[in-house]
Design a protein around this motif. Structure first.
Motif, mmCIF file in Angstrom:
data_model
loop_
_atom_site.group_PDB
_atom_site.id
_atom_site.type_symbol
_atom_site.label_atom_id
_atom_site.label_comp_id
_atom_site.label_asym_id
_atom_site.label_seq_id
_atom_site.Cartn_x
_atom_site.Cartn_y
_atom_site.Cartn_z
ATOM 1 N N THR A 145 -7.185 1.978 -5.593
ATOM 2 C CA THR A 145 -6.033 3.267 -5.170
ATOM 3 C C THR A 145 -5.138 3.400 -6.301
ATOM 4 N N PRO A 146 -4.523 2.425 -7.237
ATOM 5 C CA PRO A 146 -3.774 2.559 -7.940
ATOM 6 C C PRO A 146 -4.147 3.704 -9.125
ATOM 7 N N HIS B 135 -1.712 14.578 -1.735
ATOM 8 C CA HIS B 135 -1.032 13.398 -2.232
ATOM 9 C C HIS B 135 -0.155 12.836 -1.014
ATOM 10 N N ILE C 170 -8.050 8.072 3.514
ATOM 11 C CA ILE C 170 -7.991 7.937 2.152
ATOM 12 C C ILE C 170 -8.914 8.632 1.424
ATOM 13 N N LEU D 5 -2.569 10.598 1.083
ATOM 14 C CA LEU D 5 -3.340 9.530 0.582
ATOM 15 C C LEU D 5 -2.226 8.266 0.428
ATOM 16 N N VAL D 6 -0.819 8.818 0.191
ATOM 17 C CA VAL D 6 0.226 7.716 0.226
ATOM 18 C C VAL D 6 0.331 7.098 1.850
ATOM 19 N N MET E 68 0.248 7.925 -10.412
ATOM 20 C CA MET E 68 1.949 7.844 -10.225
ATOM 21 C C MET E 68 2.202 6.741 -11.435
ATOM 22 N N ILE F 282 3.632 3.528 -8.089
ATOM 23 C CA ILE F 282 2.738 2.698 -7.412
ATOM 24 C C ILE F 282 3.280 1.267 -6.893
ATOM 25 N N LEU G 288 -3.561 7.264 -7.535
ATOM 26 C CA LEU G 288 -2.315 7.810 -7.047
ATOM 27 C C LEU G 288 -1.678 8.619 -7.957
ATOM 28 N N ALA H 36 -8.204 11.937 -0.717
ATOM 29 C CA ALA H 36 -8.700 11.753 -2.068
ATOM 30 C C ALA H 36 -9.557 12.658 -2.641
ATOM 31 N N THR I 256 -2.397 4.871 2.957
ATOM 32 C CA THR I 256 -2.558 3.453 2.031
ATOM 33 C C THR I 256 -1.492 2.578 2.383
ATOM 34 N N VAL J 4 4.727 2.227 -3.482
ATOM 35 C CA VAL J 4 3.710 2.339 -2.334
ATOM 36 C C VAL J 4 3.282 1.032 -1.886
#
Length: 410
Positions: A234-235, A300, A291, A303-304, A240, A245, A238, A295, A307, A248
């Protein structure tokens, strides 16, 4: 089957030796999520691909899984305290060395050594906390899972704060905190007596011949594949900064901790341990599917949100799987824990590399689709082998009995 006969004292009323071990456990679990916010920075700094960087998880968990098979053999010969200290010392050394890495290969190798120390410490820490805690095995396991949740939530935050300065800093920070844990264990934990009989190297594998323990372990293998797909891949999607990250996964870790401590016990009392596992695996599958959708569509915020929310079923699973593995068979707890962790950490070893390979070569939604399928596969194992888990009904009955004893007479 173990019943956890110790009584008296709340979960927070524990000897200092338990708190010292729990603090070290928090730092040990910080090492799992520590690299999450800095994975993109490591990839950039060492000119590596996501799948190459994912080997930081794979080497760590593969060595952790295999080393679980020797933890009981070691601790039964040198004692629990010395085993804890040996594990802590290895983590200190290899975490510091990881900070000096000049290539991905070096970093992966040092993470493997870190995994060996982690195995010696984590497997023994659970047995030490269960043996020394007041309130019985249930309170001890909840305390252990609270340490896990706190460490997993604090790890990404520490990784982000230190990693924004330099990607090497989180590794040196972990070594420093582990050194503090080492001193606390040396000074506050009394020498634990060696077991009357030494554990054979083959004991954890032989323990898996028990239908209940093997069912729990292989269900957890599928679950851990889904779990570490979220943590390791996931990182990269993202998009970010390390701070983003870290934030989150801090929220995710808080959900893990709260669900572990406050969500799992009442749900076990209401629907039973197996019922909780079915519920949490299904919830994790739904969130992984979410997700995958977000994705693929680039939404976004969704997704966040998905997660962060995966932390809830992951927290429930962590507590119930751990208690089930410790209580479902008549094997000594350290032996049962070693056999169970050997199998389940294989899921943690496979997922990071497989997920990043699928994500890079096919698409970012694919790893989470596979993760959701793994959750349903775990539910299938639970259902098909449910007769092996009947002994957990007695554990759930124990939860009800303790509740009845806690209600004051009118």
């Amino acid at each position: 089957m173990h019943t956890g006969t110790k009584t008296g004292g709340g979960i927070l009323r524990q000897p200092m030796s338990v708190w010292a071990t729990a603090f070290a456990a928090v730092v040990a679990f910080m090492g799992i999520g520590l690299v999450d916010p800095i994975l993109p920075s490591i990839a950039q700094g060492l000119k590596a691909t996501p799948s190459q960087v994912s080997l930081l998880f794979t080497s760590y968990f593969l060595v952790t899984a295999v080393a679980m098979l020797i933890t009981g053999w070691v601790s039964s010969r040198i004692g629990g305290k010395r085993t804890l200290l040996a594990g802590l010392a290895l983590v200190i050394v290899f975490a510091a060395l990881a900070g000096t890495s000049t290539s991905v290969a070096e970093l992966v190798g040092f993470r493997a050594g870190w995994g060996l120390g982690n195995a010696l410490f984590v497997a023994t820490a659970l047995a030490v906390i269960v043996g020394a805690a007041s309130g019985g095995a249930e309170s001890a396991i909840i305390l252990y899972e609270a340490a896990l949740g706190l460490g997993i939530s604090a790890g990404p935050l520490a990784g982000a704060l230190l990693g924004d300065w330099n990607w090497r800093a989180p590794f040196f920070g972990t070594a420093t905190l582990m050194a503090v844990g080492f001193v606390l264990v040396v000074t506050l934990l009394k020498a634990t007596p060696r077991p009357a009989t030494r554990t054979a190297l083959s004991a954890p594998i032989r323990a898996l011949a028990h239908g209940g323990l093997s069912t729990t372990a292989f269900t957890a293998l599928f679950y851990n594949f889904a779990f570490f797909t979220v943590l390791a891949f996931t990182p990269f999607i993202l998009g970010m900064s390390p701070y983003g990250i870290g934030a989150v996964f801090f929220g995710w870790g808080v959900c893990v901790a709260l669900a572990s401590v406050f969500g799992a016990p009442p749900l076990q009392r209401r629907i039973g341990s197996v019922g909780v596992l079915h519920l949490s695996l299904a919830a994790l599958a739904v969130l992984q599917a979410g997700i995958a959708v977000f994705a693929g569509t680039g939404i976004h915020a969704g997704l966040v949100a998905c997660t962060v929310l995966t932390g809830v079923p992951i927290g429930l699973n962590n507590t119930v799987f751990t208690e089930s593995a410790m209580e479902v068979s008549d094997a000594p707890r350290p032996v049962a824990s070693a056999g169970y962790n050997f199998v389940r950490w294989m899921g943690g070893a496979l997922a990071p590399f497989v997920a990043t390979e699928l994500g890079e070569k096919i698409g970012p939604a694919v790893p989470y689709t596979v993760g959701a399928i793994c959750c349903f596969a775990g539910m299938g194992v639970l259902y098909l082998r449910r007769h092996h888990l009947r002994s957990l009904d007695r554990v759930d009955a124990g939860h009800h009995l303790r509740d009845a004893e806690a209600v004051p007479a009118r």
